[in-house]
Scaffold this motif. Structure first.
Motif, PDB file in Angstrom:
ATOM      1  N   ARG A   2       0.854  -1.171   0.000  1.00  0.00           N
ATOM      2  CA  ARG A   2       0.000   0.000   0.000  1.00  0.00           C
ATOM      3  C   ARG A   2       0.899   1.234   0.000  1.00  0.00           C
ATOM      4  O   ARG A   2       1.961   1.238   0.619  1.00  0.00           O
ATOM      5  CB  ARG A   2      -0.908   0.020   1.229  1.00  0.00           C
ATOM      6  CG  ARG A   2      -1.845  -1.171   1.308  1.00  0.00           C
ATOM      7  CD  ARG A   2      -2.561  -1.229   2.657  1.00  0.00           C
ATOM      8  NE  ARG A   2      -3.436  -0.082   2.879  1.00  0.00           N
ATOM      9  CZ  ARG A   2      -3.307   0.794   3.858  1.00  0.00           C
ATOM     10  NH1 ARG A   2      -2.308   0.686   4.733  1.00  0.00           N
ATOM     11  NH2 ARG A   2      -4.154   1.801   3.994  1.00  0.00           N
ATOM     12  N   SER A   4       0.869   5.830  -0.387  1.00  0.00           N
ATOM     13  CA  SER A   4       0.154   7.102  -0.496  1.00  0.00           C
ATOM     14  C   SER A   4       0.709   7.871  -1.687  1.00  0.00           C
ATOM     15  O   SER A   4       1.915   7.882  -1.931  1.00  0.00           O
ATOM     16  CB  SER A   4       0.342   7.918   0.788  1.00  0.00           C
ATOM     17  OG  SER A   4      -0.263   9.195   0.673  1.00  0.00           O
ATOM     18  N   VAL A   7      -2.710  13.381  -5.316  1.00  0.00           N
ATOM     19  CA  VAL A   7      -3.553  13.408  -6.508  1.00  0.00           C
ATOM     20  C   VAL A   7      -4.092  14.809  -6.810  1.00  0.00           C
ATOM     21  O   VAL A   7      -4.705  15.025  -7.864  1.00  0.00           O
ATOM     22  CB  VAL A   7      -4.716  12.413  -6.382  1.00  0.00           C
ATOM     23  CG1 VAL A   7      -4.192  10.988  -6.326  1.00  0.00           C
ATOM     24  CG2 VAL A   7      -5.575  12.716  -5.148  1.00  0.00           C
ATOM     25  N   ARG A  11      -4.091  16.980  -1.303  1.00  0.00           N
ATOM     26  CA  ARG A  11      -4.980  15.808  -1.275  1.00  0.00           C
ATOM     27  C   ARG A  11      -4.209  14.565  -1.729  1.00  0.00           C
ATOM     28  O   ARG A  11      -3.669  14.516  -2.831  1.00  0.00           O
ATOM     29  CB  ARG A  11      -6.191  16.038  -2.173  1.00  0.00           C
ATOM     30  CG  ARG A  11      -7.245  14.936  -2.094  1.00  0.00           C
ATOM     31  CD  ARG A  11      -8.554  15.414  -2.697  1.00  0.00           C
ATOM     32  NE  ARG A  11      -8.424  15.697  -4.121  1.00  0.00           N
ATOM     33  CZ  ARG A  11      -8.596  14.783  -5.084  1.00  0.00           C
ATOM     34  NH1 ARG A  11      -8.887  13.530  -4.767  1.00  0.00           N
ATOM     35  NH2 ARG A  11      -8.481  15.128  -6.359  1.00  0.00           N
ATOM     36  N   SER A  12      -4.184  13.576  -0.834  1.00  0.00           N
ATOM     37  CA  SER A  12      -3.521  12.304  -1.104  1.00  0.00           C
ATOM     38  C   SER A  12      -4.525  11.166  -1.015  1.00  0.00           C
ATOM     39  O   SER A  12      -5.602  11.305  -0.424  1.00  0.00           O
ATOM     40  CB  SER A  12      -2.390  12.057  -0.094  1.00  0.00           C
ATOM     41  OG  SER A  12      -1.466  13.117  -0.085  1.00  0.00           O
ATOM     42  N   GLU A  13      -4.153  10.028  -1.604  1.00  0.00           N
ATOM     43  CA  GLU A  13      -4.957   8.827  -1.494  1.00  0.00           C
ATOM     44  C   GLU A  13      -4.029   7.638  -1.300  1.00  0.00           C
ATOM     45  O   GLU A  13      -2.868   7.659  -1.715  1.00  0.00           O
ATOM     46  CB  GLU A  13      -5.817   8.613  -2.743  1.00  0.00           C
ATOM     47  CG  GLU A  13      -5.009   8.332  -4.001  1.00  0.00           C
ATOM     48  CD  GLU A  13      -5.888   8.055  -5.216  1.00  0.00           C
ATOM     49  OE1 GLU A  13      -7.112   8.271  -5.140  1.00  0.00           O
ATOM     50  OE2 GLU A  13      -5.333   7.632  -6.267  1.00  0.00           O
ATOM     51  N   VAL A  15      -3.398   3.709  -2.156  1.00  0.00           N
ATOM     52  CA  VAL A  15      -3.764   2.695  -3.139  1.00  0.00           C
ATOM     53  C   VAL A  15      -2.947   1.435  -2.890  1.00  0.00           C
ATOM     54  O   VAL A  15      -1.972   1.428  -2.137  1.00  0.00           O
ATOM     55  CB  VAL A  15      -3.558   3.205  -4.584  1.00  0.00           C
ATOM     56  CG1 VAL A  15      -4.452   4.401  -4.866  1.00  0.00           C
ATOM     57  CG2 VAL A  15      -2.100   3.554  -4.827  1.00  0.00           C
ATOM     58  N   ASP A 291      -2.572   6.676   6.104  1.00  0.00           N
ATOM     59  CA  ASP A 291      -3.743   7.374   5.587  1.00  0.00           C
ATOM     60  C   ASP A 291      -3.881   8.784   6.148  1.00  0.00           C
ATOM     61  O   ASP A 291      -4.896   9.457   5.928  1.00  0.00           O
ATOM     62  CB  ASP A 291      -5.015   6.570   5.896  1.00  0.00           C
ATOM     63  CG  ASP A 291      -5.237   6.349   7.387  1.00  0.00           C
ATOM     64  OD1 ASP A 291      -4.290   6.604   8.170  1.00  0.00           O
ATOM     65  OD2 ASP A 291      -6.334   5.910   7.768  1.00  0.00           O
ATOM     66  N   ASP A 294      -1.891  13.729   4.552  1.00  0.00           N
ATOM     67  CA  ASP A 294      -2.361  15.114   4.430  1.00  0.00           C
ATOM     68  C   ASP A 294      -2.365  15.812   5.786  1.00  0.00           C
ATOM     69  O   ASP A 294      -1.996  16.994   5.890  1.00  0.00           O
ATOM     70  CB  ASP A 294      -3.763  15.149   3.818  1.00  0.00           C
ATOM     71  CG  ASP A 294      -3.780  14.691   2.371  1.00  0.00           C
ATOM     72  OD1 ASP A 294      -2.712  14.732   1.720  1.00  0.00           O
ATOM     73  OD2 ASP A 294      -4.852  14.280   1.886  1.00  0.00           O
TER      74      ASP A 294
END
Length: 314
Positions: A2, A4, A7, A11-13, A15, A291, A294
């Motif tokens: 996984r 980070s 994007v 702002r991060s996500e 995946v 997670d 940010d």
């Protein structure tokens, strides 16, 4: 694995992807901790949502999970730190020749090699000697690290300068003899004092990353002294006071682009950590999950009185 990725602006996500495979001279590391660095805040603030996502994080500590064909000096299970990238992830690839073992008994979050290597390498080029009068201008993470590193050289006087009273208190606790706000630096420590120059610091370490900090640092260094610019000046023009020229000051660029020198400095710095002559414990004030990248950058951006350094733990 996984990881980070950024994007969009702020702002991060997180995946999921397949674990990477190390090339011949690489190691695959299970990341345990990754520091949040000021140099990454620009891409996090401004990333174009229409562009490809970007991955951040380069201050890593982790456990070796696999090695390439020519990385036989490392074994799975070795705890290492070093120079790398894409560190906000559960797994990351690192150059086998740019990692070093973490000292036994040191918590991963307190053994991040890259930042202290940067500071130690910069300080090594100032010619600091026992008895020197030294000033550190800017008492954030980098400045407080420099206070610890300078203290071990037995300076005759160690002065900290920062507008934040909480940071000044931390600096005094870490070894500064005196600490002042920039506007309150006594006249005997400034070049406009008209007094004998011997009172002023012979070595000034600038760790603000902003032009006003450079101006303060330049005003404090004595003639024929050394000004080391360690702060990360990543935006705009960093204007230098030409009075430095008339004072015959040596200006040292605290940035080091050479990985070999940084790894050597990291080896020295990790030795200091092992000997308890340098500690991240008073500097790592905030911890975040993968997670919460940010939130980690947001805390750095806000830089409240209780904040020094954030680390992402995995």
């Amino acid at each position: 694995m996984r990881f980070s990725r950024v994007v969009g602006p702020r702002r991060s996500e997180v995946v999921t992807a397949q674990d990477p495979v190390p090339a011949d001279h690489q190691v695959l590391v299970e990341v345990l901790a990754c520091g949040v660095c000021t140099s990454d805040i620009g891409p996090w603030r401004t990333h174009d949502p229409a562009a490809e996502p970007v991955r951040l994080g380069h201050e890593m500590v982790g456990r070796v999970a696999a090695t390439g064909r020519h990385a036989g000096q490392w074994r799975p299970g070795d705890l290492v730190t070093g120079l790398g990238g894409d560190g906000f992830a559960t797994m990351a690839l690192m150059d086998a020749n740019a990692v070093l073992p973490v000292p036994p008994g040191v918590e991963p979050a307190l053994a991040i090699g890259e930042p202290v290597a940067d500071l130690e390498e910069a300080l090594s080029r100032t010619g600091i000697r026992p008895g020197d009068k030294v000033a550190v201008v800017g008492l954030g993470f980098m400045g407080l690290g420099l206070v610890q590193l300078a203290r071990r050289h037995a300076p005759g006087l160690l002065i900290g300068v920062d507008p934040d009273p909480a940071r000044r208190e931390r600096a005094l606790a870490l070894g500064c003899d005196l600490a002042f706000a920039p506007d309150d630096v006594p006249v005997e420590f400034r070049s406009d004092s008209g007094r004998a120059t011997e009172a002023r610091p012979s070595i000034v370490l600038e760790a603000t990353g902003v032009t006003p900090g450079l101006r303060t640092a330049g005003s404090m260094v004595r003639p024929f002294g050394t000004l080391c610019v360690v702060g990360y000046h990543h935006t705009g023009d960093a204007m230098m006071d030409m009075d430095l020229w008339y004072k015959a000051v040596t200006v040292v660029n605290g940035f080091c682009p050479d990985r070999t020198r940084l790894v050597a400095a990291m080896r020295d710095a990790l030795g200091l950590i092992a000997e308890r002559r340098f500690s991240y414990a008073p500097l790592i004030t905030h911890r975040f999950g993968l997670d919460q990248v940010d939130e980690a950058f947001g805390a750095m951006e806000e830089a409240g009185p209780g904040f020094v350094k954030g680390v992402v733990l995995l």
